[in-house]
Design an enzyme around this catalytic site. Sequence first.
Site, PDB file in Angstrom:
ATOM      1  N   ASP A 195       0.767  -1.177   0.007  1.00 49.50           N
ATOM      2  CA  ASP A 195       0.073  -0.334   0.394  1.00 49.50           C
ATOM      3  C   ASP A 195       1.126   1.429   0.420  1.00 49.50           C
ATOM      4  O   ASP A 195       0.576   2.042   0.295  1.00 49.50           O
ATOM      5  CB  ASP A 195      -1.228  -0.085   1.028  1.00 49.50           C
ATOM      6  N   LYS A 221      -6.832  -4.846  -2.900  1.00 52.73           N
ATOM      7  CA  LYS A 221      -7.286  -5.570  -1.556  1.00 52.73           C
ATOM      8  C   LYS A 221      -8.719  -4.328  -1.405  1.00 52.73           C
ATOM      9  O   LYS A 221      -8.266  -2.776  -1.359  1.00 52.73           O
ATOM     10  CB  LYS A 221      -6.169  -5.809  -0.734  1.00 52.73           C
ATOM     11  N   CYS A 236      -1.674  -2.991   7.995  1.00 53.33           N
ATOM     12  CA  CYS A 236      -1.442  -3.237   6.177  1.00 53.33           C
ATOM     13  C   CYS A 236      -0.671  -4.202   6.672  1.00 53.33           C
ATOM     14  O   CYS A 236      -0.520  -5.310   5.561  1.00 53.33           O
ATOM     15  CB  CYS A 236      -2.173  -3.101   5.173  1.00 53.33           C
TER      16      CYS A 236
END
Length: 184
Positions: free
Chosen positions: A8, A86, A127
């Site tokens: 991310d 995701k 994450c």
Amino acid sequence: MKALFIVDLQNDFCPHGALPTPKGDAIIPVVNKLMSKFDFVLASKDWHPEKSVHFKKWPVHCVHDTHGAEFPSSLTVDKIDTIFLKGTDDKDDGYSAFEASNINLADYLKKNKITALYVAGLVIEFCVKRTVMDALKHGLNTFVVKDAVEGIYQNPGDVPLAFEEMKNAGATIIHSSEIVGGRE
């Protein structure tokens, strides 16, 4: 085989984004240097729908097909082999890259005989940590590159606690210099 997994590293998690990390952009040069040292370079993206249950907990961020969901322009994206999306369902938080909806990460790693995963990216308390924990559950030798991750520091102590939890679960915490040589 070993892979660098970039979690991310997106505009909305960088300092001027919707859910900023204080120094998220500072890890980009480190990540760019790391890429050349790996057989595979993989990345995940939060890729949320406009209306997501996730936004009851967090500010709206990384909405699919927006500038905030894209990689920063200074990231060497042409070296990324595969991107795992995701949080794509409106009822899904999608913290771990192993929850990607477009490609099954566990199957991808197995198919490509990847047994070691080196993790960089944002946000370490959520994450990054969830991806690392799932990698360990899948039996991967898992390394967290400590100078290539950053947190949002929502609560004091969260970042050191995340490192401690990952280490206690079996991850190895390393510095990028152990991979690329020299000390930054």
